[in-house]
Design an enzyme around this catalytic site. Structure first.
Site, PDB file in Angstrom:
ATOM      1  N   LYS A  24       0.848  -1.190   0.000  1.00 56.42           N
ATOM      2  CA  LYS A  24       0.000   0.000   0.000  1.00 56.42           C
ATOM      3  C   LYS A  24       0.882   1.237   0.000  1.00 56.42           C
ATOM      4  O   LYS A  24       1.890   1.302   0.707  1.00 56.42           O
ATOM      5  CB  LYS A  24      -0.887   0.005   1.243  1.00 56.42           C
ATOM      6  CG  LYS A  24      -1.663   1.300   1.465  1.00 56.42           C
ATOM      7  CD  LYS A  24      -1.577   1.891   2.861  1.00 56.42           C
ATOM      8  CE  LYS A  24      -0.255   1.919   3.532  1.00 56.42           C
ATOM      9  NZ  LYS A  24      -0.110   2.929   4.612  1.00 56.42           N
ATOM     10  N   ASP A  78      -5.073   0.123   8.395  1.00 57.59           N
ATOM     11  CA  ASP A  78      -4.870   0.011   6.955  1.00 57.59           C
ATOM     12  C   ASP A  78      -5.476  -1.253   6.358  1.00 57.59           C
ATOM     13  O   ASP A  78      -5.481  -1.415   5.134  1.00 57.59           O
ATOM     14  CB  ASP A  78      -3.369   0.036   6.626  1.00 57.59           C
ATOM     15  CG  ASP A  78      -2.750   1.409   6.819  1.00 57.59           C
ATOM     16  OD1 ASP A  78      -3.492   2.412   6.710  1.00 57.59           O
ATOM     17  OD2 ASP A  78      -1.533   1.487   7.082  1.00 57.59           O
TER      18      ASP A  78
END
Length: 260
Positions: free
Chosen positions: A12, A127
């Site tokens: 990410k 996340d």
């Protein structure tokens, strides 16, 4: 016959991060743009009792006990498995390695992104919901509100120095500093540098080498610049950095446009 299943866990990248407030329980509210990248970990699952193994360039120091998010994700999904982690995302690098692994577990277990699953995923880590959705998205709340955005093909060059930054430590430093905003797109940059002052030196060397100001990835320690700059930055590899050119990717299961 025992069948192994391999699931990708894409890294990410947080392109921009604003901290918009702090909840009463101490969790920080964010407004961020995140994308998934064309490299990451690989998790191989074999049905059976839960057990973790790891190899790869960033396997050293990874906990293989119940403190690993992979185990927590298996518990959340009500599954057990032997899981081997090909660890290619650095821990403490701001690229969501643990969250990406947890989301890969949830995908393997059959979870798809919905508001309910994202709320449950956020209990594992801030996340994890985005990593479950993937692609490109605006992420708000503490990470549980994920609004997919139209895909944009981008190339970025990552510089991963031989440093680690703890995300909780970076947020705690942000609090101590009085909640600073950053001149660039990442409000956590001043706090991360307060936690690990050597980051500033890497920022300056990257800027001098490629003529562009780098951006800190999340809480660090990775810096990135837009475009392909591996040749200009190659000398930093002699100082212990890993240089990776990566592309943005679409969600792995093709669910563009679904709001989590």
């Amino acid at each position: 016959m025992t069948t192994a299943t391999t699931v990708p866990a894409p890294a990410k990248l947080t392109l921009g991060l604003r901290i918009t407030g702090v909840r009463a329980d101490g969790f920080h509210l964010i407004d961020a743009e995140m994308v998934t990248l064309s490299f990451g970990d690989l998790l191989t699952f074999v049905d059976g009792e839960t057990a973790l193994t790891a190899h790869g360039p960033y396997a050293d120091g990874i906990p293989l006990d119940r403190s690993n998010l992979v185990t927590a994700a298996l518990d959340a999904a009500g599954r057990t498995a032997s899981v081997d982690i090909d660890k290619r995302i650095p821990h403490g690098g701001g690229l969501g390695g643990g969250s990406a692994d947890a989301a890969a577990v949830l995908r393997w277990a059959g979870w798809s992104p919905t508001p309910a699953t994202c709320r449950r995923a956020a209990e594992l880590g801030a996340d994890v919901p985005f990593c479950l959705v993937g692609g490109r998205a605006r992420v708000r709340g503490i990470g549980e509100i994920v609004e997919p955005l139209p895909f944009l093909a981008r190339t970025v060059t990552l510089v991963i120095p031989p440093l680690r930054v703890s995300t909780p430590a970076a947020y705690a430093a942000w609090d101590r500093l009085g909640g600073p905003t950053a001149p660039g797109p990442n409000d956590l940059e001043p706090a991360a540098i307060a936690v690990e002052p050597r980051l500033a030196g890497w920022r300056d060397r990257i800027g001098e080498a490629c003529g562009r100001s780098p951006v800190l990835a999340g809480s660090g320690a990775t810096w990135f610049v837009h475009g392909e700059h591996d040749n200009a930055l190659a000398a930093l590899g002699n100082e212990g950095a890993q240089i990776i050119v990566a592309m943005t990717t679409r969600p792995t299961d093709g669910h563009d446009g679904r709001t989590c």
